[in-house]
Design a protein around this motif. Sequence first.
Motif, short mmCIF file in Angstrom:
data_model
loop_
_atom_site.label_atom_id
_atom_site.label_comp_id
_atom_site.label_asym_id
_atom_site.label_seq_id
_atom_site.Cartn_x
_atom_site.Cartn_y
_atom_site.Cartn_z
N ASN A 286 82.56 60.15 -5.60
CA ASN A 286 82.32 59.75 -4.21
C ASN A 286 81.42 60.81 -3.61
OD1 ASN A 286 84.01 57.44 -4.17
ND2 ASN A 286 85.78 58.80 -4.10
N LEU A 287 80.19 60.43 -3.31
CA LEU A 287 79.22 61.37 -2.77
C LEU A 287 79.31 61.42 -1.25
CD1 LEU A 287 76.08 60.38 -4.88
CD2 LEU A 287 77.68 62.24 -5.32
N SER A 288 79.16 62.63 -0.71
CA SER A 288 79.03 62.76 0.74
C SER A 288 77.71 62.10 1.14
CB SER A 288 79.03 64.23 1.14
OG SER A 288 77.85 64.85 0.65
N LEU A 289 77.54 61.87 2.43
CA LEU A 289 76.27 61.27 2.89
C LEU A 289 75.10 62.17 2.55
CD1 LEU A 289 77.34 59.83 6.36
CD2 LEU A 289 76.99 58.60 4.21
N LYS A 290 75.28 63.49 2.69
CA LYS A 290 74.20 64.44 2.38
C LYS A 290 73.86 64.38 0.89
CE LYS A 290 72.92 69.26 3.03
NZ LYS A 290 73.31 70.56 3.60
N ALA A 291 74.87 64.33 0.03
CA ALA A 291 74.64 64.27 -1.42
C ALA A 291 74.00 62.93 -1.80
CB ALA A 291 75.95 64.46 -2.18
N ASP B 201 72.04 61.11 0.10
CA ASP B 201 70.64 61.17 0.53
C ASP B 201 69.82 62.03 -0.43
OD1 ASP B 201 71.31 59.55 2.66
OD2 ASP B 201 71.35 61.19 4.14
N ALA B 202 70.41 63.14 -0.90
CA ALA B 202 69.71 64.01 -1.84
C ALA B 202 69.45 63.28 -3.15
CB ALA B 202 70.52 65.28 -2.09
N LEU B 203 70.44 62.51 -3.62
CA LEU B 203 70.26 61.74 -4.86
C LEU B 203 69.14 60.71 -4.69
CD1 LEU B 203 71.06 60.92 -7.71
CD2 LEU B 203 72.90 59.52 -6.71
N GLU B 204 69.13 60.02 -3.57
CA GLU B 204 68.06 59.05 -3.30
C GLU B 204 66.70 59.73 -3.27
OE1 GLU B 204 68.27 55.72 -3.13
OE2 GLU B 204 70.44 55.78 -3.47
N GLU B 205 66.65 60.93 -2.69
CA GLU B 205 65.38 61.67 -2.62
C GLU B 205 64.92 62.09 -4.01
OE1 GLU B 205 63.30 65.40 -0.25
OE2 GLU B 205 65.46 65.13 -0.10
N ILE C 281 63.46 59.09 -11.71
CA ILE C 281 64.57 59.16 -12.66
C ILE C 281 65.76 58.41 -12.08
CG2 ILE C 281 66.16 60.75 -13.83
CD1 ILE C 281 63.90 62.84 -13.71
N ASN C 282 66.52 57.72 -12.93
CA ASN C 282 67.65 56.93 -12.46
C ASN C 282 68.81 57.82 -12.01
OD1 ASN C 282 69.30 57.66 -14.74
ND2 ASN C 282 68.35 56.04 -15.93
N LYS C 283 69.83 57.21 -11.40
CA LYS C 283 70.97 57.95 -10.86
C LYS C 283 71.68 58.78 -11.92
CE LYS C 283 72.17 54.94 -7.02
NZ LYS C 283 73.18 54.06 -6.42
N THR C 284 71.98 58.17 -13.05
CA THR C 284 72.72 58.87 -14.09
C THR C 284 71.99 60.11 -14.56
OG1 THR C 284 73.79 56.83 -14.83
CG2 THR C 284 73.68 58.64 -16.42
N ASP C 285 70.71 59.98 -14.87
CA ASP C 285 69.95 61.12 -15.36
C ASP C 285 69.73 62.16 -14.26
OD1 ASP C 285 69.85 60.07 -17.90
OD2 ASP C 285 67.88 59.15 -17.62
N SER C 286 69.57 61.72 -13.02
CA SER C 286 69.40 62.66 -11.91
C SER C 286 70.66 63.50 -11.72
CB SER C 286 69.09 61.90 -10.61
OG SER C 286 67.84 61.26 -10.69
N ILE C 287 71.81 62.87 -11.75
CA ILE C 287 73.07 63.59 -11.60
C ILE C 287 73.30 64.52 -12.79
CG2 ILE C 287 75.59 63.33 -11.53
CD1 ILE C 287 75.04 60.72 -9.88
#
Length: 99
Positions: free
Chosen positions: A39-44, A46-50, A57-63
């Motif tokens: 569960n990501l905070s709103l800030k996290a 937004d950072a992932l989307e950025e 890069i997709n979500k999995t690889d970005s994380i």
Amino acid sequence: MKNSGAASGTHSARPSGRREADDRDTATPVPVGERVTVNLSLKARDALEEIMALTGINKTDSISRALVVYAEIERMAGNGGSIYCRESPDGDLMKWKIV
């Protein structure tokens, strides 16, 4: 009399992706990732989307990459090291600290 593959020391071709029982002990294990739910905070979030927008890069690889970088930063800091960066080529160096 038909010659059996096992008796003659030869093996018949088998379909790709299938293994016989005697192959199980000698097969090289394949590394498997771990599925997690976060569960990501709103800030996290937004950072992932950025990150995804900047890199493609997709979500999995970005994380996954973010966790590797964070572990390296913590390892360096734990050994007395520091991380410095600058926002532009001619900008001042800034020491980073993760709180």
